[in-house]
Enzyme design. Sequence first.
Site, PDB file in Angstrom:
ATOM      1  N   GLY A 105     -14.225   0.078 -46.344  1.00  0.00           N
ATOM      2  CA  GLY A 105     -13.238  -0.353 -47.332  1.00  0.00           C
ATOM      3  C   GLY A 105     -12.535  -1.627 -46.915  1.00  0.00           C
ATOM      4  CB  ALA A 106     -13.536  -4.262 -44.518  1.00  0.00           C
ATOM      5  N   GLY A 152     -10.947  -3.984 -49.638  1.00  0.00           N
ATOM      6  CA  GLY A 152      -9.878  -3.501 -50.507  1.00  0.00           C
ATOM      7  C   GLY A 152      -8.536  -4.067 -50.061  1.00  0.00           C
ATOM      8  CB  THR A 195      -5.094  -0.666 -47.365  1.00  0.00           C
ATOM      9  OG1 THR A 195      -4.121  -0.261 -48.331  1.00  0.00           O
ATOM     10  CG2 THR A 195      -4.638  -0.219 -45.988  1.00  0.00           C
ATOM     11  N   GLY A 196      -7.569  -2.591 -46.747  1.00  0.00           N
ATOM     12  CA  GLY A 196      -8.613  -3.029 -45.832  1.00  0.00           C
ATOM     13  C   GLY A 196      -8.460  -4.481 -45.424  1.00  0.00           C
ATOM     14  CE  LYS A 205     -20.062  -6.092 -55.809  1.00  0.00           C
ATOM     15  NZ  LYS A 205     -19.256  -4.896 -56.135  1.00  0.00           N
ATOM     16  CE  LYS A 247      -4.809   9.479 -49.434  1.00  0.00           C
ATOM     17  NZ  LYS A 247      -3.808   8.383 -49.495  1.00  0.00           N
TER      18      LYS A 247
END
Length: 324
Positions: A12-13, A15, A17-18, A44, A126
């Site tokens: 998720g780098a 995104g 937060t990523g 991308k 979570k």
Amino acid sequence: MASERPLVLIAGATGRTGKSIVNGLLASGNFRIAALVRPESVSKPATETIRKAGVEIRVGDINDSVEKLTEVLTGVDVFISVVVGWLIEEQRGVIRAAKAAGVKRVIPCDFATPGDKGVRELHDQKLGIREFIQELGVPYTFIDVGWWMQITLPLPERSKSPLKDRINTIWGDGNNRMLVTNLNRIGTYVARIIADPRTLNHAVMIWEDEPTQLETREIGERVSGEGDALKAQRIYVSADALRQELAEAKAARAKDPDNLAAKLTIVVTEYMLSIHILEENSLKNAKRLGYLDVRELYPDMPKHTLEEYAQEFYAVEDPGSTYA
């Protein structure tokens, strides 16, 4: 030597937060960084951006087989997951792979607000992943960050955001405190936390300020220069009305499990209930739940406030673009 630095793999780098975590780790200079990227996302622009910044791209998907993910995780010291909400339950395979590959520390996808079981469905998922990690015997650190400063302040009249009414709403009496953190600085804290042996097998609470919701409105009204107009836009929703909205959304989902609007309403109302009515997103509650306090861990780190961030927020042509 550079090769001796710990290798951190992030799912998720690209995104929001990523990106913050990638930037924080790069700025520290203390880590080698890799990103788990799906085959369809390799070309991308967002992937190319982090590649140019020095991030190694490892092709894979958290839904791949444990065997394949174990290969991807070979040589990784720290694995950080910042996947989208609907993939929370899908982390089990990559966590099993992390154990098989000998990863020294796993940080699952939390990065939100603390709380007990039974209040928020998403948070319960979570917590289920946390329990899975502990049962599996994987070394871990759980990290929460409170509410983003970027979605805390009221939107000014010039904003075109369709979320203006929702953002300008005051839930309950507005007097409960909530932990907030600038999204763009999350990575700076993460860089310290994952290098610290004291945080291994603990939960850590990242936070920068703890205003009440009424104080966030007062800051916005003062700093924006639109005091009277913003005060007139305040919308008050009682705890009972919030619970009623949640009940109606759950009833709508029960009739149609694919009702996306109902699903989103459930997530939002449960978070508002947790934060503003039950006051779960407070430092007192985080400590009750056993979190380590990031300020106590790193007293040398600069202190920041919501009012300081507000200067930046209202300088943008449309602060509502922050919510995009």
